[in-house]
Design a protein around this motif. Structure first.
Motif, PDB file in Angstrom:
ATOM      1  N   TYR A 104      39.689  48.826  38.649  1.00  0.00           N
ATOM      2  CA  TYR A 104      39.928  48.354  40.012  1.00  0.00           C
ATOM      3  C   TYR A 104      39.079  47.131  40.246  1.00  0.00           C
ATOM      4  CZ  TYR A 104      35.524  50.500  41.464  1.00  0.00           C
ATOM      5  OH  TYR A 104      34.199  50.803  41.580  1.00  0.00           O
ATOM      6  N   ARG A 105      39.486  46.341  41.193  1.00  0.00           N
ATOM      7  CA  ARG A 105      38.837  45.074  41.477  1.00  0.00           C
ATOM      8  C   ARG A 105      37.785  45.301  42.549  1.00  0.00           C
ATOM      9  NH1 ARG A 105      41.935  39.775  43.611  1.00  0.00           N
ATOM     10  NH2 ARG A 105      42.058  40.931  45.530  1.00  0.00           N
ATOM     11  N   ASP A 106      36.535  44.984  42.238  1.00  0.00           N
ATOM     12  CA  ASP A 106      35.482  45.055  43.258  1.00  0.00           C
ATOM     13  C   ASP A 106      35.831  44.032  44.341  1.00  0.00           C
ATOM     14  OD1 ASP A 106      32.087  45.622  43.388  1.00  0.00           O
ATOM     15  OD2 ASP A 106      32.997  44.043  44.600  1.00  0.00           O
ATOM     16  N   PRO A 133      51.684  44.882  38.604  1.00  0.00           N
ATOM     17  CA  PRO A 133      52.489  44.010  39.463  1.00  0.00           C
ATOM     18  C   PRO A 133      51.783  42.723  39.883  1.00  0.00           C
ATOM     19  CG  PRO A 133      52.038  46.118  40.555  1.00  0.00           C
ATOM     20  CD  PRO A 133      51.553  46.235  39.146  1.00  0.00           C
ATOM     21  N   MET A 134      50.435  42.729  39.992  1.00  0.00           N
ATOM     22  CA  MET A 134      49.765  41.575  40.576  1.00  0.00           C
ATOM     23  C   MET A 134      48.835  40.872  39.593  1.00  0.00           C
ATOM     24  SD  MET A 134      51.216  42.072  43.414  1.00  0.00           S
ATOM     25  CE  MET A 134      50.585  41.141  44.783  1.00  0.00           C
ATOM     26  N   LEU A 135      49.043  39.566  39.416  1.00  0.00           N
ATOM     27  CA  LEU A 135      48.134  38.729  38.629  1.00  0.00           C
ATOM     28  C   LEU A 135      47.499  37.754  39.621  1.00  0.00           C
ATOM     29  CD1 LEU A 135      47.046  37.660  35.909  1.00  0.00           C
ATOM     30  CD2 LEU A 135      49.115  36.302  35.696  1.00  0.00           C
ATOM     31  N   ALA A 136      46.310  38.097  40.103  1.00  0.00           N
ATOM     32  CA  ALA A 136      45.682  37.306  41.174  1.00  0.00           C
ATOM     33  C   ALA A 136      44.622  36.366  40.574  1.00  0.00           C
ATOM     34  CB  ALA A 136      45.120  38.240  42.232  1.00  0.00           C
ATOM     35  N   THR A 137      43.343  36.809  40.492  1.00  0.00           N
ATOM     36  CA  THR A 137      42.360  35.964  39.786  1.00  0.00           C
ATOM     37  C   THR A 137      42.598  36.014  38.284  1.00  0.00           C
ATOM     38  OG1 THR A 137      40.796  37.779  39.469  1.00  0.00           O
ATOM     39  CG2 THR A 137      40.563  36.504  41.494  1.00  0.00           C
ATOM     40  N   LYS A 192      39.855  35.800  49.968  1.00  0.00           N
ATOM     41  CA  LYS A 192      39.512  37.157  49.519  1.00  0.00           C
ATOM     42  C   LYS A 192      40.192  37.508  48.202  1.00  0.00           C
ATOM     43  CE  LYS A 192      38.126  39.097  53.799  1.00  0.00           C
ATOM     44  NZ  LYS A 192      38.441  39.772  55.029  1.00  0.00           N
ATOM     45  N   GLY A 193      40.810  36.512  47.570  1.00  0.00           N
ATOM     46  CA  GLY A 193      41.439  36.762  46.264  1.00  0.00           C
ATOM     47  C   GLY A 193      42.815  37.379  46.364  1.00  0.00           C
ATOM     48  N   TYR A 194      43.438  37.321  47.541  1.00  0.00           N
ATOM     49  CA  TYR A 194      44.805  37.850  47.688  1.00  0.00           C
ATOM     50  C   TYR A 194      45.837  36.744  47.459  1.00  0.00           C
ATOM     51  CZ  TYR A 194      43.600  42.550  48.875  1.00  0.00           C
ATOM     52  OH  TYR A 194      43.149  43.837  48.785  1.00  0.00           O
ATOM     53  N   ILE A 195      46.955  37.127  46.864  1.00  0.00           N
ATOM     54  CA  ILE A 195      48.016  36.170  46.557  1.00  0.00           C
ATOM     55  C   ILE A 195      48.742  35.791  47.845  1.00  0.00           C
ATOM     56  CG2 ILE A 195      50.163  35.802  45.269  1.00  0.00           C
ATOM     57  CD1 ILE A 195      49.137  37.822  43.183  1.00  0.00           C
ATOM     58  N   MET A 196      48.947  34.462  48.023  1.00  0.00           N
ATOM     59  CA  MET A 196      49.645  33.928  49.204  1.00  0.00           C
ATOM     60  C   MET A 196      50.931  33.238  48.771  1.00  0.00           C
ATOM     61  SD  MET A 196      47.559  34.887  51.531  1.00  0.00           S
ATOM     62  CE  MET A 196      47.931  33.986  53.025  1.00  0.00           C
ATOM     63  N   LEU A 199      52.421  39.850  48.755  1.00  0.00           N
ATOM     64  CA  LEU A 199      53.031  41.028  49.385  1.00  0.00           C
ATOM     65  C   LEU A 199      51.963  42.003  49.856  1.00  0.00           C
ATOM     66  CD1 LEU A 199      52.637  43.202  46.964  1.00  0.00           C
ATOM     67  CD2 LEU A 199      54.844  42.383  46.182  1.00  0.00           C
ATOM     68  N   GLY A 200      50.696  41.549  49.849  1.00  0.00           N
ATOM     69  CA  GLY A 200      49.602  42.437  50.253  1.00  0.00           C
ATOM     70  C   GLY A 200      49.047  43.174  49.049  1.00  0.00           C
ATOM     71  N   ASP A 201      48.470  44.344  49.294  1.00  0.00           N
ATOM     72  CA  ASP A 201      47.887  45.139  48.211  1.00  0.00           C
ATOM     73  C   ASP A 201      48.970  46.037  47.619  1.00  0.00           C
ATOM     74  OD1 ASP A 201      44.786  46.353  47.411  1.00  0.00           O
ATOM     75  OD2 ASP A 201      46.581  47.516  46.920  1.00  0.00           O
ATOM     76  N   ALA A 202      49.344  45.742  46.397  1.00  0.00           N
ATOM     77  CA  ALA A 202      50.480  46.442  45.789  1.00  0.00           C
ATOM     78  C   ALA A 202      50.232  47.950  45.689  1.00  0.00           C
ATOM     79  CB  ALA A 202      50.761  45.863  44.404  1.00  0.00           C
ATOM     80  N   GLY A 203      49.017  48.323  45.257  1.00  0.00           N
ATOM     81  CA  GLY A 203      48.707  49.754  45.115  1.00  0.00           C
ATOM     82  C   GLY A 203      48.809  50.478  46.448  1.00  0.00           C
ATOM     83  N   ASP A 204      48.241  49.879  47.481  1.00  0.00           N
ATOM     84  CA  ASP A 204      48.279  50.513  48.800  1.00  0.00           C
ATOM     85  C   ASP A 204      49.701  50.622  49.327  1.00  0.00           C
ATOM     86  OD1 ASP A 204      45.566  50.947  48.906  1.00  0.00           O
ATOM     87  OD2 ASP A 204      45.130  49.090  49.983  1.00  0.00           O
TER      88      ASP A 204
HETATM   89  O1  LIG Z   1      47.417  39.909  46.502  1.00  0.00           O
HETATM   90  C1  LIG Z   1      46.900  40.794  45.788  1.00  0.00           C
HETATM   91  C2  LIG Z   1      45.824  40.523  44.937  1.00  0.00           C
HETATM   92  C3  LIG Z   1      45.322  41.536  44.162  1.00  0.00           C
HETATM   93  N1  LIG Z   1      45.875  42.767  44.238  1.00  0.00           N
HETATM   94  C4  LIG Z   1      46.913  43.028  45.052  1.00  0.00           C
HETATM   95  O2  LIG Z   1      47.403  44.166  45.085  1.00  0.00           O
HETATM   96  N2  LIG Z   1      47.393  42.034  45.822  1.00  0.00           N
END
Ligand SMILES: O=c1cc[nH]c(=O)[nH]1
Ligand SMILES: O=P(O)(O)OC[C@H]1O[C@H](OP(=O)(O)OP(=O)(O)O)[C@H](O)[C@@H]1O
Ligand SMILES: [Mg+2]
Length: 210
Positions: A104-106, A133-137, A192-196, A199-204
């Protein structure tokens, strides 16, 4: 596969992705759409896998017919959101062996924290497809691929739904040999390292945890 990144611009993929991005989409529909898109992405990521032939008899005559070569492929889910992509690939490649990398990502440092690793045996002899699903940093996927390489994998592809340019660059630097297949390359990461637009936090969204 020669280039580093493939964007799957099939209209069905793009249509379903728009529904997934929409914040009004329910958890159940989000999960179902991810499974459907993954099946289409899996078709793309398994292009150009080696074939051999098997001698068979059709009802009409004998022939040497194409069949997948080598050991069964290994599918590796980067927990937890990667699990939302497992079924889609397994529908297409039901005999794949399955592994898991728990990361998980700190939220502060954006560095991955590892909590689990279990991979199929003989990774060095298999095509390995890592899914998240998500490739962010790119920190999580680069770390997961480090672990897979330490476990012997040499032929690795990475399948995701959304990628940020920063994550693609990070992966290209850390693992230039790993081909990435994605449904979209988004604009950027936010502070905050979220993709713009993302779609938000994929896991959540997938598991209804927020
Ligand atoms: O946008 C993001 C970035 C990291 N992880 C996610 O689930 N969404
Ligand atoms: O490219 P990065 O910046 O590393 O971010 C991407 C990671 O973040 C998300 O997982 P998260 O840490 O939210 O864990 P989860 O799947 O358990 O929700 C996502 O599924 C990736 O694994
Ligand atoms: Mg998450």
């Amino acid at each position: 596969m020669s280039e580093h990144l493939t964007i799957v611009d099939h209209p069905l993929v793009q249509h379903k992705l728009t529904l997934m991005r929409d914040k009004g989409t329910s958890t159940a529909v989000f999960r179902q759409l991810l499974r459907e898109i993954t099946l289409l992405l899996a078709y793309e990521v398994t292009r150009e896998i080696p074939l051999t032939t098997r001698h068979i008899e059709t009802p009409m005559e004998e022939m040497d017919a194409p069949i997948l070569a080598g050991k069964k492929m290994a599918l590796v889910s980067i927990l937890r959101a990667g699990n939302g992509m497992l079924d889609g690939v397994l529908e297409l490649v039901p005999s794949a062996r399955v592994g898991f990398v728990g990361l998980y990502r700190d939220e502060e440092t954006l560095k991955p924290v590892q909590y689990y690793f279990k991979a199929p045996e003989s990774l060095k002899d298999r095509l390995v497809i890592a899914v998240d699903p998500m490739l962010a940093t790119g920190n999580s996927s680069a770390a997961a691929i480090d672990l897979l390489k330490e476990a012997g994998a040499t032929d690795i592809r990475f399948l995701c739904l959304l990628a940020a340019p920063e994550g693609v660059a990070r992966m290209k630097e850390a693992h230039p040999d790993v081909h990435i297949v994605t449904a979209a390359l988004d604009r950027e990461l936010n502070s905050k390292g979220y993709i713009m637009p993302g779609l938000g936090d994929a896991g959540d969204r997938m598991f209804g945890t927020k």
